[in-house]
Design a protein around this motif. Sequence first.
Motif, PDB file in Angstrom:
ATOM      1  N   GLY A 136      12.979  31.292 -47.409  1.00  0.00           N
ATOM      2  CA  GLY A 136      13.306  31.797 -46.079  1.00  0.00           C
ATOM      3  C   GLY A 136      13.088  33.299 -46.034  1.00  0.00           C
ATOM      4  N   TYR A 137      13.580  33.912 -45.017  1.00  0.00           N
ATOM      5  CA  TYR A 137      13.349  35.353 -44.839  1.00  0.00           C
ATOM      6  C   TYR A 137      14.178  36.157 -45.832  1.00  0.00           C
ATOM      7  N   LYS A 138      13.518  37.081 -46.516  1.00  0.00           N
ATOM      8  CA  LYS A 138      14.212  37.844 -47.552  1.00  0.00           C
ATOM      9  C   LYS A 138      14.099  39.348 -47.318  1.00  0.00           C
ATOM     10  N   GLU A 139      14.041  39.758 -46.068  1.00  0.00           N
ATOM     11  CA  GLU A 139      13.983  41.179 -45.724  1.00  0.00           C
ATOM     12  C   GLU A 139      12.715  41.862 -46.224  1.00  0.00           C
ATOM     13  N   LYS A 140      11.654  41.070 -46.325  1.00  0.00           N
ATOM     14  CA  LYS A 140      10.380  41.685 -46.702  1.00  0.00           C
ATOM     15  C   LYS A 140       9.497  41.694 -45.467  1.00  0.00           C
ATOM     16  N   GLY A 141       9.478  42.825 -44.795  1.00  0.00           N
ATOM     17  CA  GLY A 141       8.655  42.826 -43.599  1.00  0.00           C
ATOM     18  C   GLY A 141       8.324  44.216 -43.114  1.00  0.00           C
ATOM     19  N   ASN A 142       7.313  44.268 -42.324  1.00  0.00           N
ATOM     20  CA  ASN A 142       6.919  45.526 -41.692  1.00  0.00           C
ATOM     21  C   ASN A 142       5.983  45.148 -40.564  1.00  0.00           C
ATOM     22  N   ILE A 143       4.973  45.978 -40.317  1.00  0.00           N
ATOM     23  CA  ILE A 143       3.922  45.540 -39.401  1.00  0.00           C
ATOM     24  C   ILE A 143       3.003  44.650 -40.230  1.00  0.00           C
ATOM     25  N   ASN A 144       3.139  43.347 -40.047  1.00  0.00           N
ATOM     26  CA  ASN A 144       2.372  42.394 -40.850  1.00  0.00           C
ATOM     27  C   ASN A 144       1.669  41.394 -39.951  1.00  0.00           C
ATOM     28  N   THR A 145       0.609  40.807 -40.479  1.00  0.00           N
ATOM     29  CA  THR A 145       0.076  39.627 -39.787  1.00  0.00           C
ATOM     30  C   THR A 145       1.061  38.482 -40.054  1.00  0.00           C
ATOM     31  N   PRO A 146       1.000  37.429 -39.224  1.00  0.00           N
ATOM     32  CA  PRO A 146       1.936  36.324 -39.443  1.00  0.00           C
ATOM     33  C   PRO A 146       1.862  35.751 -40.865  1.00  0.00           C
ATOM     34  N   LEU A 147       0.654  35.550 -41.377  1.00  0.00           N
ATOM     35  CA  LEU A 147       0.570  34.960 -42.720  1.00  0.00           C
ATOM     36  C   LEU A 147       1.062  35.942 -43.776  1.00  0.00           C
ATOM     37  N   GLU A 148       0.735  37.200 -43.579  1.00  0.00           N
ATOM     38  CA  GLU A 148       1.168  38.212 -44.544  1.00  0.00           C
ATOM     39  C   GLU A 148       2.703  38.226 -44.639  1.00  0.00           C
ATOM     40  N   LEU A 149       3.353  38.178 -43.478  1.00  0.00           N
ATOM     41  CA  LEU A 149       4.818  38.170 -43.459  1.00  0.00           C
ATOM     42  C   LEU A 149       5.350  36.923 -44.175  1.00  0.00           C
ATOM     43  N   ALA A 150       4.699  35.813 -43.915  1.00  0.00           N
ATOM     44  CA  ALA A 150       5.118  34.561 -44.564  1.00  0.00           C
ATOM     45  C   ALA A 150       4.928  34.665 -46.077  1.00  0.00           C
ATOM     46  N   ILE A 151       3.805  35.232 -46.478  1.00  0.00           N
ATOM     47  CA  ILE A 151       3.537  35.357 -47.920  1.00  0.00           C
ATOM     48  C   ILE A 151       4.567  36.273 -48.578  1.00  0.00           C
ATOM     49  N   LEU A 152       4.829  37.410 -47.936  1.00  0.00           N
ATOM     50  CA  LEU A 152       5.771  38.368 -48.530  1.00  0.00           C
ATOM     51  C   LEU A 152       7.146  37.737 -48.762  1.00  0.00           C
ATOM     52  N   ASN A 153       7.517  36.812 -47.884  1.00  0.00           N
ATOM     53  CA  ASN A 153       8.828  36.165 -48.010  1.00  0.00           C
ATOM     54  C   ASN A 153       8.749  34.806 -48.690  1.00  0.00           C
ATOM     55  N   GLN A 154       7.571  34.485 -49.183  1.00  0.00           N
ATOM     56  CA  GLN A 154       7.321  33.241 -49.929  1.00  0.00           C
ATOM     57  C   GLN A 154       7.547  31.968 -49.111  1.00  0.00           C
ATOM     58  N   VAL A 155       7.366  32.081 -47.799  1.00  0.00           N
ATOM     59  CA  VAL A 155       7.422  30.875 -46.968  1.00  0.00           C
ATOM     60  C   VAL A 155       6.011  30.453 -46.530  1.00  0.00           C
ATOM     61  N   GLY A 156       4.998  31.164 -47.008  1.00  0.00           N
ATOM     62  CA  GLY A 156       3.627  30.836 -46.619  1.00  0.00           C
ATOM     63  C   GLY A 156       3.152  29.575 -47.318  1.00  0.00           C
TER      64      GLY A 156
END
Length: 795
Positions: A721-741
């Motif tokens: 789930g969401y783990k506070e890893k975010g910024n200006i990201n593409t949708p997949l990038e955000l998903a990858i950073l939080n390991q939900v991709g």
Amino acid sequence: MDKHQSSHASPLASEELRLIDTWWRACNYLSVGMIYLKDNPLLKEPLKPEHVKHRLLGHWGASPALSFVWAHLNRMIKRDDLDMIFMAGPGHGAPGVLGPAYLEGTYSEIYPDKSEDEEGMQKFFKQFSFPGHIGSHVTPETPGSIHEGGELGYSLSHAYGAALDNPELIVACVVGDGEAETGPLATAWHSNKFINPVRDGAGLPILSLNGYKIANPTILARISHEELEALFVGYGYKPYFVEGSEPAEMHQRMAATLNAIVGEIRAVQKKARDTGKAERPRWPMIVLRTPKGWTGPKEIAGHKVEGSWRSHQVPFSDVRGNPANLQLLETWMRGYKPEALFDAGGRLLPELRTLAPAGQRRMSANPHANGGVLRKELKLPDFRSYAVEVAQAGRVLHENTRPLGEFLRDVMRTNMTAFRVFGPDETASNRLQSIYEVSKKTWMADLLPEDADGGELTRDGRVMEMLSEHTLVGWLEGYLLSGRHGFFHTYEAFAHVVDSMFNQHAKWLDICKNHVPWRASVSSQNILLSSTVWRQDHNGFSHQDPGFIDLVTNKSPTVTRVYLPPDANTLLVVADQCLRSTDCINVIVADKQKHLQFTTIDEAIVHCAKGIGIFRRASNDEGEEPDVVMASCGDVATQEALAATAILREHLPDLKMRFVNVVDLFKMQPASEHPHGSTEREFDSLFTADRPTIFNFHGYPWLIHKLAYRFRNHENLHVRGYKEKGNINTPLELAILNQVGRFNLVIDAIDRLPRLQNKAAHLKEEMKNAIIDNLNYAHTHGTDRPEITNWVWPA
Ligand SMILES: Cc1ncc(C[n+]2csc(CCOP(=O)(O)OP(=O)(O)O)c2C)c(N)n1
């Protein structure tokens, strides 16, 4: 009236003055009795230590001003046959509200053991702030209350919410001067720009300027008269000042002021209704400056008490053990002359009984303050008519909230006096703008010619937009508790602005539902969280926070519901269900952007009825035991989990997979903990007793563990789930950073299955490469690869 609108007229004849003052004395007597006594309520014998409570709890300071206002409003209600309810902002001054409710007879009608006699009064005193009995605030047990006032700040928005669409109602609202320092209260003054005198009732704010909070002066009491007046003039009011401490003078001033104000309110409304023209008047309000703890002990041990913060709670304690204090209490209480208030049996004297209005005109018995009795069912159109066409699951895209907007538009159309939609400037942003086709945004402030070009503003709109989540939710609560229906939507991250309001409303509903049988059911509070964490491409980190639902799971299971419909049709089903429900807070999480659609409307109905279920087309384990369960909860989470499932099934065709989707979050909790929970058997049969589950979650992953920890196979539940890893990201990038991709989930599945460790090593490597490649692509092109953006479930 002089330039400050403070009156020196004396409209009360001497007998009327005597009676109103005596009635108020009775209120004050009861207030002190509630705080101190458990026996000898009429002081028929000298006060002894055993008559006094062991623990002295309650707030005296606010109480006298509350009942002073109440007594005077009663005069106006009787004189003009007004329909009026009362909000006590400083709800800790409950004795000042309970006293009037008892004197009016309502209390004894509802609670026959608190009868209007000595025995009843003894019980009435003893129960106050006493373990196992009622609280020290204007709690749901208090007849006439729809505002507890425990957490300060919401009285005025509640008051205005109750006034909406109630043309005959006047909602008197005593605002504490301490309360007025809170953010929610400060912004609620602007509610007067949303009251349309043609169709709405009136709010009557009364600032109780008693000068002190618990231990400090109040700001508004320590600025000049001019500044204070300018403040309220600036807020658009016409402030009337009622100031003093000498009761006889104050009664005359209050009576004169109310005479003027009620006349003004009625004149404004009459003009607006006669002409049909809704203009914003300068609504009157009152600044009531009185000493805190008015009529209480003036000084104790050399310290000023009346007119000081020292009178905020119990002005003096140690009464049972200190004869001097016992004497002080007796002198104080006898000063109100109980023998001149109640007859020998403990019943209020007949001459005083006539002061209260009769029946439902009593503010303690007004049905608007038990709104469920006035509530009519919403007329709902058939939600099926708004369904999106899903010929093939997972292969078509729609904005999930747009059909909901069309549904809400028609809910509005068929309920034009009892349904409103509330949102902070985001109705269009959340793709609900179809509602404007039926009703636009209420706007009583100035209108400019350019507003006609897409502004969607009108005097008689039913969409409430103001950039104050506090005020909106306060209005909605006032609207619901007075028997109507509504819908609030907000950006998911900023729902936290009203965390505390959610807490308080949940507590209110819980008590009503479980402990106050005479309160009729009210419509649920429906909250849509949209513009969610996973689609904040342009807003970034500040707009990513799915934690509101964590908060919801802290509150009583009897009143909390959380839904994460994965697509437009499930959202429609859930919304219909929520709009029909009562006495709950329903939180729906659904993003506004284009998402894959998984269910036809008929499938959605079945899926939502279960709240959790298997997506058959995504599963290949039918008739067998799965090797791994892929589960999802939330729209984006579902899409990524499905994409991962497609990759796994393509590369490992003999892998047996089951796909489970959760719509009703509380299905993840045992049935023993939540009425929507799953039984052990239901849970095991979906998630198996021993196979790994990869659970892709919309929110913070630990929430699922918190809910599901008791289930047998919990140790095999691996939540992403969401783990506070975010910024200006593409949708997949955000998903990858939080390991939900999708690529992360494939790796997860391989890691959880020992038999794949060697066999799937190449696939795992491929996934790692895909992650690197897609991150590079995003940072180079500012977008995801077309095959990601355009991904659909394989045909
Ligand atoms: C939001 C919130 N913060 C703090 C408190 C604790 N508190 C209880 S009463 C009080 C002072 C209130 O002063 P005011 O509103 O002027 O009421 P009054 O003087 O009439 O008692 C405070 C700070 C609270 N109840 N709610």
